[in-house]
Design a protein around this motif. Structure first.
Motif, PDB file in Angstrom:
ATOM      1  N   GLY A   1       0.808  -1.208   0.000  1.00 42.00           N
ATOM      2  CA  GLY A   1       0.000   0.000   0.000  1.00 42.00           C
ATOM      3  C   GLY A   1       0.836   1.250   0.000  1.00 42.00           C
ATOM      4  O   GLY A   1       1.930   1.287  -0.558  1.00 42.00           O
ATOM      5  N   HIS A   2       0.310   2.262   0.620  1.00 42.76           N
ATOM      6  CA  HIS A   2       0.942   3.561   0.551  1.00 42.76           C
ATOM      7  C   HIS A   2       0.917   4.190   1.932  1.00 42.76           C
ATOM      8  O   HIS A   2      -0.056   4.817   2.331  1.00 42.76           O
ATOM      9  CB  HIS A   2       0.211   4.425  -0.477  1.00 42.76           C
ATOM     10  CG  HIS A   2       1.083   5.459  -1.068  1.00 42.76           C
ATOM     11  ND1 HIS A   2       1.045   6.763  -0.673  1.00 42.76           N
ATOM     12  CD2 HIS A   2       2.055   5.371  -2.000  1.00 42.76           C
ATOM     13  CE1 HIS A   2       1.963   7.444  -1.353  1.00 42.76           C
ATOM     14  NE2 HIS A   2       2.572   6.629  -2.160  1.00 42.76           N
ATOM     15  N   THR A   3       2.013   3.992   2.664  1.00 40.62           N
ATOM     16  CA  THR A   3       2.067   4.394   4.064  1.00 40.62           C
ATOM     17  C   THR A   3       1.957   5.902   4.227  1.00 40.62           C
ATOM     18  O   THR A   3       1.281   6.391   5.127  1.00 40.62           O
ATOM     19  CB  THR A   3       3.371   3.881   4.691  1.00 40.62           C
ATOM     20  OG1 THR A   3       3.455   2.479   4.439  1.00 40.62           O
ATOM     21  CG2 THR A   3       3.397   4.127   6.183  1.00 40.62           C
ATOM     22  N   GLN A   4       2.604   6.651   3.330  1.00 40.01           N
ATOM     23  CA  GLN A   4       2.532   8.117   3.445  1.00 40.01           C
ATOM     24  C   GLN A   4       1.089   8.604   3.367  1.00 40.01           C
ATOM     25  O   GLN A   4       0.706   9.521   4.085  1.00 40.01           O
ATOM     26  CB  GLN A   4       3.349   8.780   2.335  1.00 40.01           C
ATOM     27  CG  GLN A   4       4.798   8.996   2.691  1.00 40.01           C
ATOM     28  CD  GLN A   4       5.414  10.137   1.892  1.00 40.01           C
ATOM     29  OE1 GLN A   4       4.755  10.826   1.128  1.00 40.01           O
ATOM     30  NE2 GLN A   4       6.700  10.347   2.083  1.00 40.01           N
ATOM     31  N   THR A   5       0.309   7.977   2.484  1.00 43.12           N
ATOM     32  CA  THR A   5      -1.089   8.384   2.383  1.00 43.12           C
ATOM     33  C   THR A   5      -1.806   8.139   3.696  1.00 43.12           C
ATOM     34  O   THR A   5      -2.518   9.001   4.208  1.00 43.12           O
ATOM     35  CB  THR A   5      -1.809   7.606   1.263  1.00 43.12           C
ATOM     36  OG1 THR A   5      -1.053   7.726   0.079  1.00 43.12           O
ATOM     37  CG2 THR A   5      -3.204   8.132   1.047  1.00 43.12           C
ATOM     38  N   GLY A   6      -1.602   6.951   4.230  1.00 43.94           N
ATOM     39  CA  GLY A   6      -2.252   6.608   5.497  1.00 43.94           C
ATOM     40  C   GLY A   6      -1.915   7.618   6.578  1.00 43.94           C
ATOM     41  O   GLY A   6      -2.773   8.036   7.357  1.00 43.94           O
ATOM     42  N   MET A   7      -0.656   8.041   6.608  1.00 48.40           N
ATOM     43  CA  MET A   7      -0.215   8.969   7.643  1.00 48.40           C
ATOM     44  C   MET A   7      -0.644  10.407   7.349  1.00 48.40           C
ATOM     45  O   MET A   7      -0.717  11.234   8.250  1.00 48.40           O
ATOM     46  CB  MET A   7       1.319   8.926   7.772  1.00 48.40           C
ATOM     47  CG  MET A   7       1.869   7.608   8.263  1.00 48.40           C
ATOM     48  SD  MET A   7       1.260   7.130   9.887  1.00 48.40           S
ATOM     49  CE  MET A   7       1.960   8.428  10.910  1.00 48.40           C
ATOM     50  N   ALA A   8      -0.902  10.720   6.070  1.00 47.68           N
ATOM     51  CA  ALA A   8      -1.196  12.113   5.689  1.00 47.68           C
ATOM     52  C   ALA A   8      -2.664  12.475   5.901  1.00 47.68           C
ATOM     53  O   ALA A   8      -3.031  13.639   5.835  1.00 47.68           O
ATOM     54  CB  ALA A   8      -0.809  12.349   4.236  1.00 47.68           C
ATOM     55  N   LEU A   9      -3.506  11.456   6.140  1.00 44.26           N
ATOM     56  CA  LEU A   9      -4.945  11.720   6.244  1.00 44.26           C
ATOM     57  C   LEU A   9      -5.312  12.135   7.665  1.00 44.26           C
ATOM     58  O   LEU A   9      -6.094  11.488   8.348  1.00 44.26           O
ATOM     59  CB  LEU A   9      -5.731  10.488   5.795  1.00 44.26           C
ATOM     60  CG  LEU A   9      -5.486  10.110   4.322  1.00 44.26           C
ATOM     61  CD1 LEU A   9      -6.194   8.821   3.968  1.00 44.26           C
ATOM     62  CD2 LEU A   9      -5.929  11.232   3.400  1.00 44.26           C
ATOM     63  N   THR A  10      -4.765  13.267   8.096  1.00 50.55           N
ATOM     64  CA  THR A  10      -5.046  13.782   9.438  1.00 50.55           C
ATOM     65  C   THR A  10      -6.288  14.672   9.360  1.00 50.55           C
ATOM     66  O   THR A  10      -6.990  14.681   8.358  1.00 50.55           O
ATOM     67  CB  THR A  10      -3.834  14.571   9.952  1.00 50.55           C
ATOM     68  OG1 THR A  10      -3.594  15.643   9.040  1.00 50.55           O
ATOM     69  CG2 THR A  10      -2.600  13.687  10.018  1.00 50.55           C
ATOM     70  N   ASP A  11      -6.552  15.446  10.413  1.00 49.74           N
ATOM     71  CA  ASP A  11      -7.753  16.290  10.475  1.00 49.74           C
ATOM     72  C   ASP A  11      -7.859  17.187   9.238  1.00 49.74           C
ATOM     73  O   ASP A  11      -6.991  18.035   9.005  1.00 49.74           O
ATOM     74  CB  ASP A  11      -7.694  17.144  11.748  1.00 49.74           C
ATOM     75  CG  ASP A  11      -8.972  17.964  11.934  1.00 49.74           C
ATOM     76  OD1 ASP A  11      -9.513  18.468  10.928  1.00 49.74           O
ATOM     77  OD2 ASP A  11      -9.415  18.106  13.079  1.00 49.74           O
ATOM     78  N   PRO A  12      -8.904  17.011   8.422  1.00 49.43           N
ATOM     79  CA  PRO A  12      -8.986  17.750   7.160  1.00 49.43           C
ATOM     80  C   PRO A  12      -9.176  19.255   7.350  1.00 49.43           C
ATOM     81  O   PRO A  12      -8.899  20.035   6.450  1.00 49.43           O
ATOM     82  CB  PRO A  12     -10.208  17.141   6.471  1.00 49.43           C
ATOM     83  CG  PRO A  12     -11.026  16.563   7.567  1.00 49.43           C
ATOM     84  CD  PRO A  12     -10.046  16.115   8.621  1.00 49.43           C
ATOM     85  N   PHE A  13      -9.670  19.676   8.503  1.00 48.61           N
ATOM     86  CA  PHE A  13      -9.892  21.097   8.743  1.00 48.61           C
ATOM     87  C   PHE A  13      -8.682  21.763   9.379  1.00 48.61           C
ATOM     88  O   PHE A  13      -8.482  22.952   9.240  1.00 48.61           O
ATOM     89  CB  PHE A  13     -11.119  21.308   9.645  1.00 48.61           C
ATOM     90  CG  PHE A  13     -12.390  20.909   8.966  1.00 48.61           C
ATOM     91  CD1 PHE A  13     -13.051  21.785   8.126  1.00 48.61           C
ATOM     92  CD2 PHE A  13     -12.903  19.630   9.138  1.00 48.61           C
ATOM     93  CE1 PHE A  13     -14.210  21.411   7.481  1.00 48.61           C
ATOM     94  CE2 PHE A  13     -14.064  19.248   8.500  1.00 48.61           C
ATOM     95  CZ  PHE A  13     -14.722  20.138   7.666  1.00 48.61           C
ATOM     96  N   TRP A  14      -7.907  21.003  10.139  1.00 51.44           N
ATOM     97  CA  TRP A  14      -6.864  21.632  10.942  1.00 51.44           C
ATOM     98  C   TRP A  14      -5.470  21.501  10.350  1.00 51.44           C
ATOM     99  O   TRP A  14      -4.828  22.484  10.053  1.00 51.44           O
ATOM    100  CB  TRP A  14      -6.903  21.063  12.366  1.00 51.44           C
ATOM    101  CG  TRP A  14      -5.900  21.685  13.287  1.00 51.44           C
ATOM    102  CD1 TRP A  14      -4.812  21.079  13.847  1.00 51.44           C
ATOM    103  CD2 TRP A  14      -5.863  23.045  13.729  1.00 51.44           C
ATOM    104  NE1 TRP A  14      -4.114  21.964  14.610  1.00 51.44           N
ATOM    105  CE2 TRP A  14      -4.738  23.184  14.556  1.00 51.44           C
ATOM    106  CE3 TRP A  14      -6.676  24.163  13.510  1.00 51.44           C
ATOM    107  CZ2 TRP A  14      -4.387  24.388  15.170  1.00 51.44           C
ATOM    108  CZ3 TRP A  14      -6.331  25.371  14.115  1.00 51.44           C
ATOM    109  CH2 TRP A  14      -5.202  25.469  14.932  1.00 51.44           C
ATOM    110  N   ASP A  15      -4.981  20.267  10.160  1.00 50.47           N
ATOM    111  CA  ASP A  15      -3.556  20.166   9.825  1.00 50.47           C
ATOM    112  C   ASP A  15      -3.238  19.277   8.624  1.00 50.47           C
ATOM    113  O   ASP A  15      -2.086  18.970   8.386  1.00 50.47           O
ATOM    114  CB  ASP A  15      -2.746  19.719  11.045  1.00 50.47           C
ATOM    115  CG  ASP A  15      -3.202  18.390  11.598  1.00 50.47           C
ATOM    116  OD1 ASP A  15      -4.069  17.742  10.977  1.00 50.47           O
ATOM    117  OD2 ASP A  15      -2.692  17.994  12.660  1.00 50.47           O
TER     118      ASP A  15
END
Ligand code: ZN
Ligand code: ZN
Lengths: 150, 384, 137
Positions: free
Chosen positions: B117-131
């Motif tokens: 898979g794609h670990t960076q994607t998994g880690m990049a999906l943080t709070d869409p409004f904040w960070d």
């Protein structure tokens, strides 16, 4: 080992998120360069991002307090590895500076980009100010980055 | 609650890419080895707990696909996900299931196939409004915290590099490790590519494909089935507020790990960890975190971690060997990584750790780390 | 306030030992492969590395199909008819497409696997399962 097969799949994922009331008020504020935090009446902690409940006291947060666009750099790094932008899936090229900034009037820190990417010119404790984008639309990227207060 | 023990462990050969096997086959490799180690058959397993970070492989219900690889067909089976702590949390859930009297034999299996898979994607999906606009993954999070830790405690890049050298050299004794180098040097670390200041490639944990399993038994069963069970002396877990900016000082204080370890120490009667522990398998995602954990886990006073690593106290022949297996820096299939910590600590007590066995190990600490939001501490011992 | 985002994510899945054998046999031999557990006396379709029931590893591979039996089916608008089919010689059913023309198929009717001309070692090397016409018998 005998032959093994792998199957490539490219997925397009789409999301639709609700902000909730407190983040909506915050977002409407930054459209006018106004930053507000919520304050816990019990522990007095002032939270960014604003949220409905104090995680420490488990009490509702209803009091809003103004926060400055100037603060102190608590932690920083310069990222060299190209990193994926979670909003688009596109790579964000390095090197770019990142910091945790405690804005005056808030007790939590805000992570955002810095306009400085030379490690020799960054230090914990520096005073930093928000640089706003020209066009404001009520999202966190209305903040372009932080720059050192000269 | 009744006493419980670990009576068997199993790990895959962790690697960057295990495309010779599917996800369920990878899980089976670890689960079979753990059952063999415990001398059990599939039918002896009463319940199964799985650990995995589902966003990384982009597969819905990973526990469904891999469950039968873990002998779960027809049995109670569930998955636990608490970020990087998923593995240790799953082990703790297994302890609770056996301790409560619900089940006698619980198989806990963690797995991850980062290559799929794609670990960076998994880690990049943080709070869409904040960070989400700025999030730079685990790497960015650690790097941010390290500047503060270095400024406050005076830790040097060279001291951090010593952690990587210890890890790679220890890993050379561990056949399951993904990365190993018996001749690793401080220069190798400092000359490796800068990923995010001050983290060099060799300071950072890899992304591995791998699985790990433990067999948890109720006290009665453990006594019957094992000559030398690894008894669970204490297990504690703590959760934290969601945003990195919520957390006071991060590496400097790590409230979750401090509280979880203090709670576990109190239960297990440990007042001087450096003296009373025979080894520790701690979740060190980056070299600087291992140094910070020395202070938070009470192995030394605040500001002394750099000296501890320089003096070799935590080396494999030191007073308190830390990560004799090579640790997370040498193998990191995230959903399995916490299980590996517990499995390695258990293998030491069972006396089956092979070339990285610490002679006469009687008390071992294993920890888990899930960003800043979770921490787990487990203490195993040779007596109930 | 609502925020909408879309992101493209690449994945690469390993079929593993038995999965690879199944896919390679589709590609190179137009052949369906199952796995036989001698303890349970069951043949699983498609091939897999171990028996889900008894846990046994080292199952032996057996040819299954090309004939098959319809177990159940559903129509997905704009996508076609999807069916659970049990290949001859297998005890379990696989999910795939039912090829037309379809006129009220009943569970139990006879099917035949249809392979594509261009094959790459993918489950879609099977175009689908076609209903066997009775030819007025
Ligand atoms: Zn409060
Ligand atoms: Zn069987």
């Amino acid at each position: 080992m005998s032959e093994r097969v792998s199957v490539p799949i490219e997925m397009v994922q789409s999301w639709r998120y609700s902000s909730g009331d407190s983040m909506e008020r915050f977002s409407n504020g930054i459209r006018h360069k106004r930053i507000e935090a919520v304050k816990c009446g019990n522990c007095q902690r002032r939270y960014l991002p604003p949220r409905p409940v104090c995680g420490n006291c488990h009490l509702s947060l209803t009091e809003w307090v103004p926060v400055s666009d100037v603060g102190t750099l608590e932690a920083w790094t310069v990222v060299y590895l190209p990193f994926l932008d979670g909003r688009t899936g596109e790579l964000r090229d390095g090197p770019y500076g990142m910091g945790l900034i405690r804005l005056d009037g808030s007790d939590t820190t805000l992570n955002h980009f810095l306009n400085q990417n030379d490690p020799a010119k960054l230090a914990v404790g520096m005073r930093m100010r928000i640089v706003w984008r020209d066009e404001l639309h009520g999202a966190m990227d209305d903040i372009l980055h932080f720059e050192e207060v000269s | 609650m009744r006493p419980v023990a670990i009576i068997g462990t199993g790990q895959t050969n962790h690697a960057r890419c295990r495309d010779d096997v599917s996800q369920p086959e990878l899980v089976r490799e670890a689960a079979s080895r753990a059952l063999d180690d415990a001398g059990l058959q599939p039918a002896d397993v009463d319940a199964v707990i799985l650990s995995n970070m589902e966003l990384f492989e982009g597969r819905a219900l990973p526990e469904l696909w891999v469950g039968e690889g873990a002998f779960a067909n027809g049995k109670p089976c569930m998955k636990i996900a608490t970020g990087g702590t998923s593995g240790t949390s799953s082990c703790i859930a297994g302890f609770h299931q056996a301790a409560s009297g619900l089940f006698d034999i619980v198989l806990v299996v963690g797995f991850e196939k980062h290559s799929e898979g794609h670990t960076q994607t998994g880690m990049a999906l943080t709070d869409p409004f904040w960070d989400r606009a700025v999030a730079s993954g685990a790497l960015g999070n650690f790097a941010l915290s390290i500047s503060q830790y270095m400024a406050e405690r005076g830790v040097s890049e060279e001291q951090a590099a010593r952690v990587a050298v210890k890890s790679r050299r220890n890993a050379a004794r561990n056949p399951h490790a993904h990365l190993s180098d018996a001749n690793a040097t401080i220069e190798d670390v400092l000359n490796s590519r800068l990923l995010a200041y001050p983290i060099h490639l060799m300071d950072m944990c890899p992304q591995s494909d791998g699985a790990a399993a433990i067999v948890v038994a109720s006290g009665d069963k453990a006594r019957k089935l094992s000559a030398k069970p690894a008894w669970v002396k204490a297990a504690a877990t703590r959760h934290e507020q969601p945003y990195i900016g919520d957390i006071e000082q991060r590496l400097l204080t790590m409230r979750t790990l401090r509280d979880a370890s203090r709670s576990a120490y109190a239960t297990a009667g440990i007042t001087e960890p450096l003296k009373q522990l025979d080894l520790a398998e701690i979740y060190e995602p980056v070299t600087y975190a291992e140094l910070a954990w020395y202070e938070i886990l009470g192995f030394c006073a605040e500001g002394e971690a750099g000296h501890l690593i320089e003096a070799g106290v935590t080396g494999i022949d030191g007073e308190l060997p830390v990560n004799p297996s090579g640790g997370v820096l040498s193998a990191n299939p995230v959903g399995a990584t916490g299980v590996i910590r517990v499995a390695e600590a258990a293998a030491q007590i069972l006396g089956r750790a092979g070339a990285h066995q610490i002679e006469g190990a009687k008390t071992a600490l294993a920890t888990g780390y899930g960003v800043y939001a979770w921490a787990d501490a487990v203490i195993l011992g040779s007596a109930v | 306030m609502i925020r909408e985002e879309a992101i493209k994510i690449p994945f690469q899945y390993a079929a593993g030992t038995a999965g690879s054998e199944f896919l390679i046999n589709l590609r190179d031999h137009r052949q369906l492969t199952g796995s036989r557990c001698s303890d349970c006396e069951r043949t699983l379709a498609p091939a897999r590395a171990y028996c889900p029931d008894c846990g046994r590893e080292g199952l032996h591979s057996v040819n299954i199909g090309p004939g098959a039996e319809l177990v159940s089916w559903t129509i997905v608008p704009d996508k076609g008819v999807f069916a659970l089919v049990r290949p001859d010689g297998a005890d379990t059913a696989m999910l795939h497409k039912l090829l037309g023309p379809i006129d009220d198929p009943q569970p139990g009717i006879r099917l035949q696997v249809v392979f594509r001309e261009e094959r790459s070692g993918h489950i879609n090397d099977i175009e689908g399962f076609a209903i066997v016409q009775e030819n007025g018998e």
